[in-house]
Design a protein around this motif. Sequence first.
Motif, PDB file in Angstrom:
ATOM      1  N   ASP A  98      37.242  31.222  44.563  1.00 14.19           N
ATOM      2  CA  ASP A  98      36.898  32.453  43.853  1.00 14.19           C
ATOM      3  C   ASP A  98      37.742  33.596  44.411  1.00 14.19           C
ATOM      4  O   ASP A  98      38.538  33.414  45.340  1.00 14.19           O
ATOM      5  CB  ASP A  98      35.400  32.749  43.935  1.00 14.19           C
ATOM      6  CG  ASP A  98      34.907  32.968  45.368  1.00 14.19           C
ATOM      7  OD1 ASP A  98      35.716  33.260  46.283  1.00 14.19           O
ATOM      8  OD2 ASP A  98      33.688  32.865  45.586  1.00 14.19           O
ATOM      9  N   ALA A  99      37.563  34.780  43.830  1.00 16.39           N
ATOM     10  CA  ALA A  99      38.382  35.935  44.226  1.00 16.39           C
ATOM     11  C   ALA A  99      38.183  36.291  45.700  1.00 16.39           C
ATOM     12  O   ALA A  99      39.131  36.677  46.373  1.00 16.39           O
ATOM     13  CB  ALA A  99      38.076  37.127  43.329  1.00 16.39           C
ATOM     14  N   ARG A 100      36.954  36.151  46.219  1.00 12.97           N
ATOM     15  CA  ARG A 100      36.715  36.499  47.633  1.00 12.97           C
ATOM     16  C   ARG A 100      37.497  35.567  48.557  1.00 12.97           C
ATOM     17  O   ARG A 100      38.103  36.009  49.534  1.00 12.97           O
ATOM     18  CB  ARG A 100      35.222  36.454  47.948  1.00 12.97           C
ATOM     19  CG  ARG A 100      34.896  36.893  49.368  1.00 12.97           C
ATOM     20  CD  ARG A 100      35.266  38.346  49.551  1.00 12.97           C
ATOM     21  NE  ARG A 100      35.572  38.641  50.926  1.00 12.97           N
ATOM     22  CZ  ARG A 100      35.587  39.849  51.440  1.00 12.97           C
ATOM     23  NH1 ARG A 100      35.317  40.898  50.701  1.00 12.97           N
ATOM     24  NH2 ARG A 100      35.885  40.055  52.681  1.00 12.97           N
ATOM     25  N   GLY A 130      39.379  42.103  30.457  1.00 13.15           N
ATOM     26  CA  GLY A 130      38.061  41.685  30.918  1.00 13.15           C
ATOM     27  C   GLY A 130      38.042  40.718  32.082  1.00 13.15           C
ATOM     28  O   GLY A 130      36.983  40.222  32.457  1.00 13.15           O
ATOM     29  N   MET A 131      39.186  40.460  32.695  1.00 10.64           N
ATOM     30  CA  MET A 131      39.214  39.579  33.862  1.00 10.64           C
ATOM     31  C   MET A 131      38.782  40.365  35.092  1.00 10.64           C
ATOM     32  O   MET A 131      39.270  41.462  35.345  1.00 10.64           O
ATOM     33  CB  MET A 131      40.616  39.011  34.069  1.00 10.64           C
ATOM     34  CG  MET A 131      40.691  38.075  35.266  1.00 10.64           C
ATOM     35  SD  MET A 131      42.281  37.252  35.375  1.00 10.64           S
ATOM     36  CE  MET A 131      41.992  35.997  34.153  1.00 10.64           C
ATOM     37  N   THR A 132      37.863  39.794  35.858  1.00 11.42           N
ATOM     38  CA  THR A 132      37.343  40.455  37.050  1.00 11.42           C
ATOM     39  C   THR A 132      38.031  39.904  38.292  1.00 11.42           C
ATOM     40  O   THR A 132      38.243  38.698  38.409  1.00 11.42           O
ATOM     41  CB  THR A 132      35.822  40.234  37.169  1.00 11.42           C
ATOM     42  OG1 THR A 132      35.213  40.731  35.985  1.00 11.42           O
ATOM     43  CG2 THR A 132      35.251  40.970  38.372  1.00 11.42           C
ATOM     44  N   GLY A 133      38.359  40.804  39.215  1.00 15.46           N
ATOM     45  CA  GLY A 133      38.965  40.418  40.477  1.00 15.46           C
ATOM     46  C   GLY A 133      38.525  41.370  41.569  1.00 15.46           C
ATOM     47  O   GLY A 133      37.518  42.078  41.424  1.00 15.46           O
ATOM     48  N   VAL A 149      43.448  40.628  43.610  1.00 12.68           N
ATOM     49  CA  VAL A 149      43.421  39.176  43.444  1.00 12.68           C
ATOM     50  C   VAL A 149      42.531  38.838  42.257  1.00 12.68           C
ATOM     51  O   VAL A 149      41.537  39.512  41.986  1.00 12.68           O
ATOM     52  CB  VAL A 149      42.919  38.445  44.710  1.00 12.68           C
ATOM     53  CG1 VAL A 149      43.843  38.713  45.892  1.00 12.68           C
ATOM     54  CG2 VAL A 149      41.499  38.838  45.053  1.00 12.68           C
ATOM     55  N   PHE A 150      42.918  37.762  41.551  1.00 14.48           N
ATOM     56  CA  PHE A 150      42.162  37.273  40.407  1.00 14.48           C
ATOM     57  C   PHE A 150      42.130  35.758  40.500  1.00 14.48           C
ATOM     58  O   PHE A 150      43.153  35.136  40.805  1.00 14.48           O
ATOM     59  CB  PHE A 150      42.826  37.703  39.095  1.00 14.48           C
ATOM     60  CG  PHE A 150      42.922  39.196  38.953  1.00 14.48           C
ATOM     61  CD1 PHE A 150      41.895  39.931  38.384  1.00 14.48           C
ATOM     62  CD2 PHE A 150      44.050  39.872  39.414  1.00 14.48           C
ATOM     63  CE1 PHE A 150      41.980  41.309  38.273  1.00 14.48           C
ATOM     64  CE2 PHE A 150      44.148  41.251  39.302  1.00 14.48           C
ATOM     65  CZ  PHE A 150      43.116  41.972  38.732  1.00 14.48           C
ATOM     66  N   ALA A 151      40.974  35.162  40.234  1.00 14.22           N
ATOM     67  CA  ALA A 151      40.850  33.712  40.341  1.00 14.22           C
ATOM     68  C   ALA A 151      40.099  33.153  39.148  1.00 14.22           C
ATOM     69  O   ALA A 151      39.097  33.718  38.710  1.00 14.22           O
ATOM     70  CB  ALA A 151      40.125  33.344  41.627  1.00 14.22           C
ATOM     71  N   THR A 154      40.997  27.202  37.833  1.00 12.21           N
ATOM     72  CA  THR A 154      42.188  26.368  37.991  1.00 12.21           C
ATOM     73  C   THR A 154      43.430  27.092  38.485  1.00 12.21           C
ATOM     74  O   THR A 154      44.427  26.449  38.796  1.00 12.21           O
ATOM     75  CB  THR A 154      42.532  25.707  36.649  1.00 12.21           C
ATOM     76  OG1 THR A 154      42.729  26.728  35.670  1.00 12.21           O
ATOM     77  CG2 THR A 154      41.428  24.766  36.197  1.00 12.21           C
ATOM     78  N   LEU A 155      43.400  28.427  38.534  1.00 12.11           N
ATOM     79  CA  LEU A 155      44.598  29.181  38.899  1.00 12.11           C
ATOM     80  C   LEU A 155      44.201  30.573  39.372  1.00 12.11           C
ATOM     81  O   LEU A 155      43.188  31.126  38.945  1.00 12.11           O
ATOM     82  CB  LEU A 155      45.511  29.298  37.675  1.00 12.11           C
ATOM     83  CG  LEU A 155      46.981  29.630  37.892  1.00 12.11           C
ATOM     84  CD1 LEU A 155      47.664  28.580  38.760  1.00 12.11           C
ATOM     85  CD2 LEU A 155      47.698  29.723  36.557  1.00 12.11           C
ATOM     86  N   GLY A 156      45.027  31.146  40.233  1.00 10.73           N
ATOM     87  CA  GLY A 156      44.787  32.505  40.693  1.00 10.73           C
ATOM     88  C   GLY A 156      46.070  33.308  40.705  1.00 10.73           C
ATOM     89  O   GLY A 156      47.166  32.769  40.568  1.00 10.73           O
ATOM     90  N   ALA A 157      45.906  34.600  40.865  1.00 12.81           N
ATOM     91  CA  ALA A 157      47.057  35.506  40.944  1.00 12.81           C
ATOM     92  C   ALA A 157      46.781  36.561  41.988  1.00 12.81           C
ATOM     93  O   ALA A 157      45.647  37.034  42.123  1.00 12.81           O
ATOM     94  CB  ALA A 157      47.303  36.168  39.588  1.00 12.81           C
ATOM     95  N   THR A 158      47.826  36.916  42.737  1.00 15.26           N
ATOM     96  CA  THR A 158      47.733  38.033  43.672  1.00 15.26           C
ATOM     97  C   THR A 158      48.809  39.043  43.307  1.00 15.26           C
ATOM     98  O   THR A 158      49.905  38.671  42.899  1.00 15.26           O
ATOM     99  CB  THR A 158      47.930  37.592  45.139  1.00 15.26           C
ATOM    100  OG1 THR A 158      49.269  37.123  45.324  1.00 15.26           O
ATOM    101  CG2 THR A 158      46.938  36.511  45.529  1.00 15.26           C
ATOM    102  N   VAL A 159      48.462  40.316  43.445  1.00 21.61           N
ATOM    103  CA  VAL A 159      49.424  41.391  43.239  1.00 21.61           C
ATOM    104  C   VAL A 159      49.345  42.277  44.471  1.00 21.61           C
ATOM    105  O   VAL A 159      48.279  42.786  44.810  1.00 21.61           O
ATOM    106  CB  VAL A 159      49.104  42.229  41.982  1.00 21.61           C
ATOM    107  CG1 VAL A 159      50.161  43.314  41.794  1.00 21.61           C
ATOM    108  CG2 VAL A 159      48.996  41.360  40.749  1.00 21.61           C
ATOM    109  N   THR A 160      50.470  42.427  45.156  1.00 22.80           N
ATOM    110  CA  THR A 160      50.531  43.355  46.283  1.00 22.80           C
ATOM    111  C   THR A 160      51.592  44.399  45.979  1.00 22.80           C
ATOM    112  O   THR A 160      52.599  44.106  45.341  1.00 22.80           O
ATOM    113  CB  THR A 160      50.885  42.637  47.605  1.00 22.80           C
ATOM    114  OG1 THR A 160      52.141  41.975  47.462  1.00 22.80           O
ATOM    115  CG2 THR A 160      49.800  41.646  47.998  1.00 22.80           C
ATOM    116  N   ALA A 161      51.333  45.621  46.414  1.00 23.03           N
ATOM    117  CA  ALA A 161      52.290  46.713  46.228  1.00 23.03           C
ATOM    118  C   ALA A 161      52.275  47.548  47.491  1.00 23.03           C
ATOM    119  O   ALA A 161      51.206  47.935  47.971  1.00 23.03           O
ATOM    120  CB  ALA A 161      51.897  47.570  45.032  1.00 23.03           C
ATOM    121  N   ALA A 162      53.448  47.823  48.038  1.00 22.49           N
ATOM    122  CA  ALA A 162      53.513  48.620  49.265  1.00 22.49           C
ATOM    123  C   ALA A 162      54.859  49.309  49.368  1.00 22.49           C
ATOM    124  O   ALA A 162      55.844  48.882  48.778  1.00 22.49           O
ATOM    125  CB  ALA A 162      53.280  47.737  50.490  1.00 22.49           C
TER     126      ALA A 162
END
Length: 194
Positions: A98-100, A130-133, A149-151, A154-162
Amino acid sequence: MTRVKWWGTGLVALTLLVLWAGLPLLDKALGNGGRPLAPGTVVSVGTERDGVRPITLTIPHGGWALDEAETSLTGNAELTSEDVVVNLNVAVPLAPFDARELWDGLGRIVALGGRTRLGARPVPIVTAHGMTGLTGTITGRDRAGTAAVFATDTLGATVTAAGPPLAFRSLAPQVQAMVRTLTIAAPWTSETGP
């Protein structure tokens, strides 16, 4: 008596001086070498199925570029604007997650770099679709940023920005707008949703 001709040596010295002083200026004028992205461009990552990559995000504003040298569309895309770097990454679970759990794993990965840390208390985020992360801060020496983060099953995605704090602050609204466009397409999502 032989006459020494210095014009050849002078020409070589002048050429080296022009290259030494001119190349950094040319590099700065041309930018970071990334491919400029127009507002509305959709960036897709992940393994293709029937010509479709599962994870997408839309570039809402001009001034962003795709760093092709740091991008492998099967796994990640690196976007840059000024001194801010946005990384979109695919997360393929070995078991349901899951997202956590994804947030905690991303926190360990970010900490390995030694320059930044992920905030310990993420908050919920909902995309325009409507996707919760989860989302939170990235902090470090001379760095500021955000992560999301979104999960699905079957698949997840992470987005980082700095980036440097002032640069990141000026682009933070654009980054947030970008993150809110994220989608994970079926058949990579579960039938019941995230």
